[in-house]
Design a protein around this motif. Structure first.
Motif, short mmCIF file in Angstrom:
data_model
loop_
_atom_site.label_atom_id
_atom_site.label_comp_id
_atom_site.label_asym_id
_atom_site.label_seq_id
_atom_site.Cartn_x
_atom_site.Cartn_y
_atom_site.Cartn_z
N UNK A 1 0.97 -1.05 0.07
CA UNK A 1 -0.03 -0.09 0.08
C UNK A 1 0.78 1.15 -0.02
N UNK A 2 0.20 2.33 -0.07
CA UNK A 2 1.02 3.58 -0.46
C UNK A 2 2.05 3.90 1.05
N UNK A 3 1.34 3.64 2.09
CA UNK A 3 2.30 3.90 3.31
C UNK A 3 3.73 2.74 3.16
N UNK A 4 3.17 1.44 3.05
CA UNK A 4 4.45 0.80 3.34
C UNK A 4 5.30 0.95 1.83
N UNK A 5 4.92 1.52 0.75
CA UNK A 5 5.74 1.73 -0.29
C UNK A 5 6.68 2.88 -0.31
N UNK A 6 5.98 4.05 0.59
CA UNK A 6 6.77 5.11 0.80
C UNK A 6 7.76 4.80 2.00
N UNK A 7 7.73 3.88 2.94
CA UNK A 7 8.18 3.65 4.21
C UNK A 7 9.57 3.00 3.56
N UNK A 8 9.24 1.89 2.51
CA UNK A 8 10.27 1.03 1.91
C UNK A 8 11.13 1.89 1.10
N UNK A 9 10.57 3.06 0.36
CA UNK A 9 11.37 3.96 -0.36
C UNK A 9 12.31 4.73 0.46
N UNK A 10 11.82 5.22 1.13
CA UNK A 10 12.62 6.16 2.19
C UNK A 10 13.61 5.24 3.08
N UNK A 11 13.14 4.58 3.85
CA UNK A 11 14.29 3.81 4.50
C UNK A 11 15.16 2.84 3.97
N UNK A 12 14.86 2.13 2.76
CA UNK A 12 15.62 1.19 2.20
C UNK A 12 16.36 1.66 1.07
N UNK A 13 15.74 2.82 0.56
CA UNK A 13 16.69 3.36 -0.70
C UNK A 13 17.16 4.65 -0.42
N UNK A 14 16.18 5.73 0.02
CA UNK A 14 16.85 7.18 0.10
C UNK A 14 17.73 7.34 1.16
N UNK A 15 17.49 6.85 2.40
CA UNK A 15 18.52 6.97 3.73
C UNK A 15 19.84 6.24 3.17
N UNK A 16 19.84 4.98 3.13
CA UNK A 16 21.24 4.38 2.53
C UNK A 16 21.98 5.23 1.73
N UNK A 17 21.26 5.67 0.57
CA UNK A 17 21.90 6.32 -0.55
C UNK A 17 22.29 7.72 -0.02
N UNK A 18 21.59 8.48 0.85
CA UNK A 18 21.85 9.64 1.41
C UNK A 18 23.09 9.42 2.06
N UNK A 19 23.27 8.28 2.95
CA UNK A 19 24.32 7.98 4.09
C UNK A 19 25.64 7.62 3.15
N UNK A 20 25.45 6.95 2.09
CA UNK A 20 26.60 6.70 1.29
C UNK A 20 27.24 7.92 0.67
N UNK A 21 26.31 8.79 0.24
CA UNK A 21 26.91 10.35 -0.37
C UNK A 21 27.42 11.10 0.67
N UNK A 22 26.96 10.93 1.96
CA UNK A 22 27.16 11.81 2.98
C UNK A 22 28.97 11.21 3.26
N UNK A 23 28.92 9.76 3.41
CA UNK A 23 30.07 9.40 3.80
C UNK A 23 31.21 9.62 2.50
N UNK A 24 30.85 9.43 1.45
CA UNK A 24 31.72 9.89 0.33
C UNK A 24 32.23 11.62 0.30
N UNK A 25 31.13 12.23 0.45
CA UNK A 25 31.41 13.51 0.85
C UNK A 25 32.50 13.83 1.76
N UNK A 26 32.20 13.35 3.17
CA UNK A 26 33.12 13.45 4.24
C UNK A 26 34.48 12.88 3.96
N UNK A 27 34.31 11.70 3.42
CA UNK A 27 35.48 11.13 3.27
C UNK A 27 36.54 11.44 2.30
N UNK A 28 36.00 11.86 1.16
CA UNK A 28 36.82 12.23 -0.06
C UNK A 28 36.76 13.52 -0.54
N UNK A 29 35.22 14.30 -0.21
CA UNK A 29 35.52 15.48 -0.96
C UNK A 29 35.80 16.63 0.21
N UNK A 30 35.74 16.64 1.19
CA UNK A 30 36.04 17.62 2.50
C UNK A 30 37.40 17.60 2.56
#
Ligand code: TRP
Length: 463
Positions: free
Chosen positions: A383-412
């Motif tokens: 359903x809509x609720x579970x789809x959004x929870x899945x998208x945010x927690x399992x895709x957007x957050x890990x992706x955001x975390x990956x980019x933050x790690x790359x930024x802090x580790x390599x670009x800063x």
């Protein structure tokens, strides 16, 4: 302290920051979501993978986020703009974070609304003397009611907006200083009660004994995604809270403390709920209704149970509130910092938009709703609720975390990074160790788990 930073707002003390950050981290993710996904994925091994993710991926990234916030004194979009040496494209990471916060709060508020409704049900004595079956079916009735879902969703958003309007120190910090200690005390009381349930031993085994056959690839990704969700990482919430820190706070020990508290509450929640679940013969895989069924079932038979149940749901609501605040704060602070909008206007306007955006989530479990399972003409299985929870927690957050790690580790720039990690910290000498984690261990961990869950490692014959 410059006028600039004071007018943005600042924490009153280091303890204030720790409590506010812990308030953001500790929420529905710990008490509502972690137990039911642990139940769903068979306990043991899932819990271990989750703990590894927290320690090896979550903590290093949390330190990174707080450092970027403190160094730039800005919310995510501005932070990636200000930091020396950052290419403009990094601002997109900031905007992605804002969007993620927007999405999460829209459905988070619906569950927070359930906690408010359950507070009301407990006070009014709806559970006293009710049978376990009656209590279990109450949950079905709650989630399928349009009025209950919408009404409490709106109520929760109004309160959240009210606190964010109050500002950093007066609103957020003061709220957290009351909410967090109260939560801890109540959980300890319930834990002592759980210790004496006959299902305690079984619950303990379920939680800590690895049973590999029950964990799927999707479960591994869920453990990773949840470690971001529960620590409020990957979208700039900790970054924003870090931006209200004074320059001399020990970021490393504060972040470690926040992670430990968060993990402690999640495990404690399981040690409270699973003994009840096993004692009353419920299924650990009961899904999102787990906490809403098990707590009233256990307490309805007990003397003083009505009071304890009321307290429990009030605290679940408090935990949700201090997290909801941080989600709205990121969105509002971005408007304040980027567009020079007044705090009250920003919080109210964004709160209103998020409330509207949450309506489909609020209606997701209403029978016959167009946002139910298979919404968009069957395009989505959940359903809509579970789809959004899945998208945010399992895709957007890990992706955001990956980019933050790359930024802090390599670009800063190295100099800024080292300086920010070390200033005021007892752990300054651990810098090379942490750098190893943000540069290699955390990004590699996220990438491997992404590939694994997408079945790609299997495809190329690696597992
Ligand atoms: N960590 C909170 C919880 O466990 C939810 C939350 C608050 C959050 N702020 C966040 C999740 C920012 C991701 C990002 O309930």
């Amino acid at each position: 302290m410059s006028n600039g930073s004071t007018s943005r707002g600042e924490w009153g003390s280091k303890l204030g920051f720790i409590l506010a950050a812990a308030g953001s981290a500790v929420g529905l993710g710990n008490i509502w979501k972690f137990p039911y996904i642990t139940g769903h994925h068979g306990g043991g091994l899932f819990v271990i993978i989750y703990l590894i993710c927290i320690a090896l991926v979550g903590l290093p990234i949390m330190i990174g986020e707080v450092i970027v916030g403190r160094a730039t004194q800005s919310s995510p979009v501005g932070a990636f703009k200000t930091i020396p040496g950052a290419a403009p494209v990094w601002q997109l990471v900031g905007w992605m974070g804002v969007l993620t916060g927007f999405i999460i709060l829209s459905y988070y508020s619906v569950v927070a609304g359930w906690s408010m409704h359950y507070t009301w049900l407990s006070i009014s004595g709806a559970f006293s003397g009710a049978s376990p079956d009656q209590i279990a079916s109450t949950f079905g009735g709650v989630v399928s009611s349009t009025g209950i879902n919408l009404g409490w969703h709106v109520a929760f958003m109004v309160i959240t907006v009210g606190i964010v309007v109050g500002g950093v120190s007066k609103g957020i910090e003061n709220a957290a200083k009351i909410l967090m200690p109260a939560l801890m005390v109540l959980m300890l009381i319930l834990f002592v009660d759980a210790l004496f349930q006959k299902g305690f031993g079984q619950a303990f085994t379920f939680l800590f004994k690895p049973s590999p056959e029950k964990l799927s690839a999707a479960g591994v990704l869920e453990a990773l995604g949840h470690s971001f969700f529960t620590l409020s990482l990957g979208m700039g919430a900790m970054l924003t809270y870090g931006s209200y820190l004074s320059k001399n706070t020990d970021v490393v020990s504060s972040s470690a403390l926040v992670s430990i508290m968060d993990t402690g509450v999640a495990l404690l929640a399981c040690l409270i709920l699973f003994p009840i679940i096993f004692t009353f013969g419920m299924a650990p895989e009961a899904g999102p209704g787990l906490v809403f069924k098990s707590i009233p079932i256990a307490l309805s038979q007990m003397t003083g149970g009505r009071l304890l149940a009321t307290l429990f749901f009030v605290l679940l609501f408090f935990a949700a509130l201090s997290s909801g605040i941080s989600l709205l704060e990121v969105v509002a602070a971005t408007l304040i910092d980027q567009m020079k909008v007044k705090r009250s206007t920003a919080a109210i306007a964004m709160g209103a938009v998020i409330t509207l955006f949450g309506v489909p989530s609020a209606l997701s479990n209403v029978p016959g709703s167009i946002f139910g399972a298979g919404w968009m003409g069957g395009l989505f299985e959940k359903n809509f609720f579970d789809s959004f929870d899945w998208l945010a927690s399992n895709v957007l957050l890990p992706l955001g975390g990956l980019l933050v790690a790359i930024f802090v580790g390599w670009a800063m720039p190295e100099q800024v990074r080292r300086e920010e990690f070390s200033r005021g910290s007892r752990f300054a000498s651990q810098y090379p160790f942490w750098l190893l984690f943000v540069r290699f261990v955390a990004p590699a961990g996220i990438i491997v788990l992404f590939l694994y869950s997408a079945g790609i490692l299997k495809m190329i014959g690696l597992v």
